[in-house]
Design a protein around this motif. Sequence first.
Motif, PDB file in Angstrom:
ATOM      1  N   SER A  60      19.275  59.945  -9.784  1.00  0.00           N
ATOM      2  CA  SER A  60      20.566  59.781  -9.927  1.00  0.00           C
ATOM      3  C   SER A  60      21.339  61.096  -9.821  1.00  0.00           C
ATOM      4  N   ALA A  61      22.585  60.848  -9.557  1.00  0.00           N
ATOM      5  CA  ALA A  61      23.466  62.087  -9.481  1.00  0.00           C
ATOM      6  C   ALA A  61      23.494  62.953 -10.799  1.00  0.00           C
ATOM      7  N   GLY A  64      15.124  55.925  -9.141  1.00  0.00           N
ATOM      8  CA  GLY A  64      13.983  54.958  -9.545  1.00  0.00           C
ATOM      9  C   GLY A  64      12.432  55.134  -9.452  1.00  0.00           C
ATOM     10  N   GLY A  65      11.485  54.832 -10.459  1.00  0.00           N
ATOM     11  CA  GLY A  65      10.375  54.990 -10.452  1.00  0.00           C
ATOM     12  C   GLY A  65       9.957  56.522 -10.493  1.00  0.00           C
ATOM     13  N   ALA A 114       9.800  57.948  -7.472  1.00  0.00           N
ATOM     14  CA  ALA A 114       8.957  57.718  -6.406  1.00  0.00           C
ATOM     15  C   ALA A 114       9.665  56.811  -5.319  1.00  0.00           C
ATOM     16  N   VAL A 115      10.540  55.959  -5.703  1.00  0.00           N
ATOM     17  CA  VAL A 115      11.365  55.089  -4.920  1.00  0.00           C
ATOM     18  C   VAL A 115      11.911  55.967  -3.868  1.00  0.00           C
ATOM     19  N   PRO A 147       7.230  57.711 -15.344  1.00  0.00           N
ATOM     20  CA  PRO A 147       6.222  57.585 -16.155  1.00  0.00           C
ATOM     21  C   PRO A 147       5.297  58.714 -16.003  1.00  0.00           C
ATOM     22  N   ILE A 188       9.716  56.970 -23.490  1.00  0.00           N
ATOM     23  CA  ILE A 188      10.815  56.226 -23.259  1.00  0.00           C
ATOM     24  C   ILE A 188      11.013  56.362 -21.693  1.00  0.00           C
ATOM     25  N   VAL A 189      10.688  55.846 -20.690  1.00  0.00           N
ATOM     26  CA  VAL A 189      10.911  56.067 -19.186  1.00  0.00           C
ATOM     27  C   VAL A 189      12.565  55.970 -19.110  1.00  0.00           C
ATOM     28  N   THR A 190      13.040  56.954 -18.665  1.00  0.00           N
ATOM     29  CA  THR A 190      14.411  56.797 -17.866  1.00  0.00           C
ATOM     30  C   THR A 190      14.641  57.271 -16.590  1.00  0.00           C
ATOM     31  N   LYS A 191      15.918  57.068 -16.102  1.00  0.00           N
ATOM     32  CA  LYS A 191      16.002  57.426 -14.839  1.00  0.00           C
ATOM     33  C   LYS A 191      16.255  58.854 -14.356  1.00  0.00           C
ATOM     34  N   ALA A 205      20.220  62.683 -16.920  1.00  0.00           N
ATOM     35  CA  ALA A 205      21.599  62.159 -17.331  1.00  0.00           C
ATOM     36  C   ALA A 205      21.594  61.029 -18.032  1.00  0.00           C
ATOM     37  N   ASP A 206      20.474  60.368 -18.169  1.00  0.00           N
ATOM     38  CA  ASP A 206      20.248  59.184 -18.839  1.00  0.00           C
ATOM     39  C   ASP A 206      19.308  59.528 -20.107  1.00  0.00           C
ATOM     40  N   LEU A 223       9.124  48.948  -5.338  1.00  0.00           N
ATOM     41  CA  LEU A 223       8.735  49.980  -6.430  1.00  0.00           C
ATOM     42  C   LEU A 223       9.505  49.524  -7.971  1.00  0.00           C
ATOM     43  N   GLY A 224       8.489  49.347  -8.993  1.00  0.00           N
ATOM     44  CA  GLY A 224       8.872  49.140 -10.272  1.00  0.00           C
ATOM     45  C   GLY A 224       9.896  50.087 -10.781  1.00  0.00           C
ATOM     46  N   PRO A 225      11.049  49.713 -11.368  1.00  0.00           N
ATOM     47  CA  PRO A 225      11.845  50.995 -12.009  1.00  0.00           C
ATOM     48  C   PRO A 225      11.401  51.662 -12.858  1.00  0.00           C
ATOM     49  N   GLN A 273      12.466  50.040 -22.484  1.00  0.00           N
ATOM     50  CA  GLN A 273      12.777  51.412 -23.320  1.00  0.00           C
ATOM     51  C   GLN A 273      12.735  50.788 -24.791  1.00  0.00           C
TER      52      GLN A 273
END
Lengths: 340, 508
Positions: A53-54, A84-85, A88-89, A175, A200-203, A206-207, B187-189, B454
């Motif tokens: 993300s930006a 995302g991912g 990976a996305v 991940p 805890i996986v985040t985007k 910024a998240d 793809l899973g987020p 989460q």
Amino acid sequence: MSRREEESVKGYKQWAAVMISLLLGVAVSACENQATAESSYPSKQVEYIVPYSAGGGVDFVARAAADYLSKEWGQPIVVVNKAGGGGAVGAEYALKQAKNDGYTALAVNVSNTTMLAAGMKTPPITNEDQVYTARIGKGTLAFAVKADAPWKDFAEFSAWVRANPEQLTWTSVGPAGFSAFGVAEWLDVIGADFAKTRMIVTKGAADSVPKVAGGHAILAVHTVGEIMPMLQAGKVKILAVSGDTRSPFLPDVPTAEEQGIQGLSVFWWTGVSFPKGTPESVIRKWEEAIAKMEKDPAFLQKLSEIQVEPAYAVSEAFTKETQAETTYYLELATKKGIRK
Amino acid sequence: MLIIETFQLLLAGFASALTPEHLLMAALGALIGTFVGVLPGLGPTSAIAILLPVTAGLEPTQGMIMLAGIYYGAMYGGSTTAILLNIPGELSSVPTCLDGYPLAKKGRGGPALGISALASFGAGVLGVIGLVFFAPILADQALKFGPPEYFALMILALTLMVSLSGGSLIKSFLMGAFGYTLALVGLGPSSGMPRFDYGVPALVGGFDMISIIIGLFAITEVLKGIDEKRTATLIGKPGSVYPKKEDLRVSAGPMLRGGIVGFFLGLLPGCSAAITSFLAYDMEKKLSKHPEKFGQGTIEGVAAPEAANNATSSAGFIPLFSLGIPSSPPLAILLAGLMIYGLTPGPVLFEQNASFVWTVIASMFVGNAMLLVLNLPLVWVWVKLTRVPYGIMAPIILMFCTIGAYSVRNSMFDVWVAFLFGGLGYVFSKYKWPVVPLVLCFILGPLLEESFIQTMAMGSGDLSIVLFRPFSLTILLAAGALLVISMILNRRTQQRLKEERDRGVDVA
């Protein structure tokens, strides 16, 4: 046929004529593109995919580079965020779905390459799917906790984690991103059980950093630049940076090594890559332009503002380093059970 | 103290919104939006859906300014067709038809349009003022929003949307489930692992939000239009658009009341402009000394609902920006726009992208002012546009849809998806299956999943922490309360819509 109908048929004919000429025009210009693609690259807008993300480090570097290259080449280089991912996305999109005609570039980064390949048994993209074109910048990792957290330094924190691994929650960019590898390497060094901690996986940063600032997780491992806004706002504190020297942006923060924790080698880098099979001329053009960019004072100033250190590497050296890194991370990931 | 700080941010926002290129974006957005909104049958939702890909290539601030302009422009265009042609582009314009069209028949369409533009502008101003007061409160809480709170928030958003789309709850729920299923593809987020791709390479990247939206909201509209053989019949000249003193005097009160009702109800996540415009209309009718004249062409009957629906739309940006909850279909598509720019709405947005948020807010004000200045003199141009035969309009719209769907990822796959969903949307609308829950679950589903994972990580696999944290518990309770309130309000709106349908208003 009434006059009205006649008129409307005439209208349709005109409309059809306009449409056909439009289509012809598009077709002709498409042919032209084919013929002159090599010499006049880029002859149209280039999509520069940021797989996060930006507002993160990769995004800032990509935007600065896009800005420079747009001016250099006189064609818009447009940054597109596809998060995302854990990267990976967007990477999959840029390397596998987009055409390899040089008009889709990937803001490649340690998380969506060597770490991804090491973290997954069947990664959606691999080193072989791409041509590492040039590295732009790098950054050390910083270990951040909430500003009012009880630990006064990294040694004390490490001791607490060794004793209470099940209480450690930490945010990651994905991940198998650099946060995950940074934490895994550190836990390995201090002898704490990685499997008991909670990721805890985040985007992205910024998240992720606000989650630590708000007390929803204990630790965030990010680049210095990504933590900087929350650090300056007084919401988090940095206990240590990795690497063997202090970060130029945080001269007061001791390294982990200074606090007796040695061998933290994971670092963050970002650059540009293209899908396999992209014309050689395109790769050379980017390589050269980025080399020139890394000497541009305005660009260096921008990098410094976002706390990223310049770390230019040409395609060949870049590729070699990523391969060595993959081997190291593959070993670490297998040992720690990150590989899935 | 906080208000002063916010005010400074707003001023900085204005400074940025008033730069020539941002002004140009707002003007372009407002004009293009009005253009699409004026086309019979195309309301704000379809307008934004068609034009979303156009703005996707822009830099985020410019893109959002343009999208907001398109939104307001299309709302305004919708009022024009409601008044002059008795065709509401959106449910929220139905009350405007009630008195607007009779006014137009009497040759007073001009003043009705003028009042409607003024009411929109006033309500827009109110919305900006409201944002200045509410935003700091929300931004201050930003860091308290952790995964469990987001999880509760997503539950809130999804329950509200499913319950609010009107009609059968079961249908809404099934459509939501369908939307979420679509979101699972790719793809899973959190895991980055491909899933439900069935070995088809195009599916690994998942379905694209824009192509689904274009299909459901734009192509479906075109198909419906062809089906209904839409033709616009214009009645008489609308007359001068500048309202007389007397018109202004009688409509000042209704405008103010409508604006206030619209704004405060609009703050409730999930309260749509259709709800408030009906409420405001009925309220004025009750307060009026001559309620029997309502429905026969009173200017108050135009002023109140127009002010209310615009105030609700402006207020809707507050739950949208600060909580990520869209209260109406066009805002759901604006949410998609935000996501495309990589800006995840939520309390953190105000904290981390303050300059972006305030520039967009300031530009809404600018956009509204532009609509007032540009559109009143241009009203005849728009009126002429409504006479373009549908046989010419439809292929042009379809062409834009195709280009739009293709251009996002440069893939024909997305074009086929758009057309597939265009067809599906047509069938859905024929049998009254609501598409908004589908789109919303498609957009918010991955966020729900992410915050769920989460939260599970935070609670060591125990979801009950959602119930033990004051914030998330409050949100869940609020979700329950809002659900009840909105169902009551919604039932009322449905009842009113039915009444108007029975009276022969062309309600989509």
